[in-house]
Design a protein around this motif. Structure first.
Motif, PDB file in Angstrom:
ATOM      1  N   LEU A  53      49.785  39.436  35.350  1.00 29.92           N
ATOM      2  CA  LEU A  53      49.265  40.791  35.470  1.00 29.92           C
ATOM      3  C   LEU A  53      49.721  41.658  34.309  1.00 29.92           C
ATOM      4  CD1 LEU A  53      49.536  41.583  39.301  1.00 29.92           C
ATOM      5  CD2 LEU A  53      47.659  40.537  38.019  1.00 29.92           C
ATOM      6  N   PHE A 102      45.217  46.355  40.212  1.00 29.63           N
ATOM      7  CA  PHE A 102      44.549  45.122  40.629  1.00 29.63           C
ATOM      8  C   PHE A 102      44.518  44.921  42.143  1.00 29.63           C
ATOM      9  CE2 PHE A 102      46.516  44.289  36.426  1.00 29.63           C
ATOM     10  CZ  PHE A 102      45.347  44.110  35.692  1.00 29.63           C
ATOM     11  N   ILE A 131      40.771  41.978  42.201  1.00 32.07           N
ATOM     12  CA  ILE A 131      40.930  40.521  42.109  1.00 32.07           C
ATOM     13  C   ILE A 131      40.356  39.848  43.350  1.00 32.07           C
ATOM     14  CG2 ILE A 131      42.667  38.680  42.150  1.00 32.07           C
ATOM     15  CD1 ILE A 131      44.268  40.306  40.125  1.00 32.07           C
ATOM     16  N   ASP A 132      40.608  40.434  44.511  1.00 29.44           N
ATOM     17  CA  ASP A 132      40.040  39.891  45.753  1.00 29.44           C
ATOM     18  C   ASP A 132      38.520  40.000  45.775  1.00 29.44           C
ATOM     19  OD1 ASP A 132      42.529  39.249  46.815  1.00 29.44           O
ATOM     20  OD2 ASP A 132      42.775  41.213  47.737  1.00 29.44           O
ATOM     21  N   ARG A 152      33.996  29.816  41.147  1.00 31.71           N
ATOM     22  CA  ARG A 152      35.113  30.739  40.896  1.00 31.71           C
ATOM     23  C   ARG A 152      35.541  30.617  39.442  1.00 31.71           C
ATOM     24  NH1 ARG A 152      37.575  33.394  45.176  1.00 31.71           N
ATOM     25  NH2 ARG A 152      39.164  34.001  43.668  1.00 31.71           N
ATOM     26  N   ASP A 195      43.508  33.474  42.513  1.00 30.12           N
ATOM     27  CA  ASP A 195      44.514  34.519  42.722  1.00 30.12           C
ATOM     28  C   ASP A 195      45.881  33.868  42.952  1.00 30.12           C
ATOM     29  OD1 ASP A 195      46.043  36.687  43.401  1.00 30.12           O
ATOM     30  OD2 ASP A 195      44.891  37.232  45.190  1.00 30.12           O
ATOM     31  N   GLU A 196      46.797  34.039  41.998  1.00 26.47           N
ATOM     32  CA  GLU A 196      48.152  33.515  42.143  1.00 26.47           C
ATOM     33  C   GLU A 196      49.180  34.639  41.987  1.00 26.47           C
ATOM     34  OE1 GLU A 196      48.985  30.016  39.866  1.00 26.47           O
ATOM     35  OE2 GLU A 196      47.296  28.894  40.737  1.00 26.47           O
ATOM     36  N   ARG A 197      48.810  35.826  42.484  1.00 24.48           N
ATOM     37  CA  ARG A 197      49.735  36.952  42.381  1.00 24.48           C
ATOM     38  C   ARG A 197      51.007  36.728  43.196  1.00 24.48           C
ATOM     39  NH1 ARG A 197      45.757  41.750  43.910  1.00 24.48           N
ATOM     40  NH2 ARG A 197      44.800  40.008  45.051  1.00 24.48           N
ATOM     41  N   LYS A 198      50.889  36.084  44.343  1.00 21.90           N
ATOM     42  CA  LYS A 198      52.052  35.909  45.196  1.00 21.90           C
ATOM     43  C   LYS A 198      53.018  34.865  44.653  1.00 21.90           C
ATOM     44  CE  LYS A 198      49.809  37.356  49.509  1.00 21.90           C
ATOM     45  NZ  LYS A 198      49.411  36.958  50.896  1.00 21.90           N
ATOM     46  N   ILE A 227      46.791  35.540  37.645  1.00 16.22           N
ATOM     47  CA  ILE A 227      45.607  34.769  38.022  1.00 16.22           C
ATOM     48  C   ILE A 227      45.562  33.515  37.165  1.00 16.22           C
ATOM     49  CG2 ILE A 227      44.301  36.797  38.771  1.00 16.22           C
ATOM     50  CD1 ILE A 227      42.739  36.635  36.126  1.00 16.22           C
TER      51      ILE A 227
END
Length: 337
Positions: A48, A103, A107-108, A121, A125-128, A133
């Protein structure tokens, strides 16, 4: 939806997101614009912090000429962008706020069109897990496609059209988009004052899937390119006295130079009748795209599909009575609308 299902290329799935996605804020356009700048030779993980730099840049630049970038009354993130433009915060503070606030929803929502997710795609989403991303093979393949160079032009044109509709208050004042042939621009009028919106060429290209309206040969939006598209009147300008609003968006198409002004090109002849259905289909894409092209086409051609078809048929016949000669293009690609 039919637009990309009829021609399921990666660039048309991407165009589905840009042209037909629901817009309550301009963040989707900013994210797409940021992704065009991603280094495709580096890691497929974009943090991000990395994404925030181009993402916030595009929003700050658009805010300079169009303060309304969201349909809600206020946005803490956009207020931060405005503070940066006014010199009240540093670039580091802008980036920190973008990572924290910018964001949250986009992103979602990016891959959703018509309340459903598209089949392809372009990032995960790899924010967690990684605070960012991860780009997919689809995104890298998209970057290798011939049409990729056109997508940034199309995105910015769509962004300009949407923000102009918001600035005018679309629910209270329907936007009528007009064409300036000399400058190749789309514009509207606000209290009798002309407001230029964006390039006509860039606005139309995505709805034609990057191909000549007549022969389906690939066309370009890049200035100076040998395949740079021409803006053409489907019903020729020479029939302007027989056809009302001949300069309307409903009658503008993009054509390759060969079809528009080549030795065997259309010139002042009227396209054969079967191409009228193609024009109707393209215009219906405008309507599915919502504001402001939806409002413009409805105002120019009719409220319902049957009325719009009748409008095209009447004007085509009036032009034929005047011009007499019809023209048929030579196919250079498979027809996809």
């Amino acid at each position: 939806m039919e637009f990309y299902q009829a021609d399921p290329t990666l660039e048309n799935y991407w165009r589905g997101v840009i042209l037909f996605g629901r817009n309550v804020a301009s963040y989707k356009f900013a994210l797409a614009s940021a992704l065009y700048e991603v280094d495709k030779t580096g890691s497929d993980l974009i943090t991000l912090d990395q994404l925030a730099v181009p993402f916030s840049h595009y929003l700050c630049e658009h805010l300079k000429h169009a303060p309304k970038q969201i349909t809600s009354r206020s946005s803490q993130f956009l207020e931060t962008c405005l503070k940066f433009n006014r010199g009240e915060i540093t670039h580091a503070q802008l980036i920190e706020a973008t990572v924290r606030l910018g964001f949250n929803n986009v992103i979602d929502a990016f891959h959703y069109v018509n309340q459903g997710e598209i089949d392809k795609r372009f990032f995960l989403d790899e924010r967690k897990t990684h605070n960012g991303i991860r780009l997919t093979d689809n995104f890298y393949s998209l970057g290798e496609r011939l049409q990729y160079k056109n997508l940034a032009f199309e995105t910015n044109a769509r962004w300009n059209l949407v923000e102009q509709a918001w600035s005018m208050g679309i629910s209270r004042n329907l936007v009528g988009v007009e064409f300036d042939e000399d400058n190749q621009l789309l514009f509207t009028r606000v209290n009798a004052r002309r407001v230029d919106i964006t390039s006509c060429r860039d606005s139309l290209n995505g709805y034609q899937k990057g191909r000549c309206f007549y022969c389906f040969k690939p066309i370009s939006l890049v200035p100076g390119d040998a395949e740079l598209a021409d803006v053409d009147h489907f019903i020729p300008w020479s029939a302007r006295h027989e056809v009302s609003n001949i300069n309307g968006v409903w009658n503008l198409v993009l054509a390759c130079r060969c079809c528009n002004r080549g030795v065997e090109g259309k010139s002042a002849r009227i396209p054969e009748l079967r191409l009228l259905q193609r024009l109707h289909t393209r215009n219906e894409y405008f309507i599915q795209s919502k504001l402001p092209l939806h409002e413009t086409i409805v105002l120019q051609t009719g409220q319902r599909p049957e009325a719009r078809k009748s409008f095209l048929q009447r004007n085509w016949q009036a032009a034929l009575n005047k011009l007499i000669h019809t023209w048929k293009p030579n196919a250079e690609g498979e027809a996809t609308f």
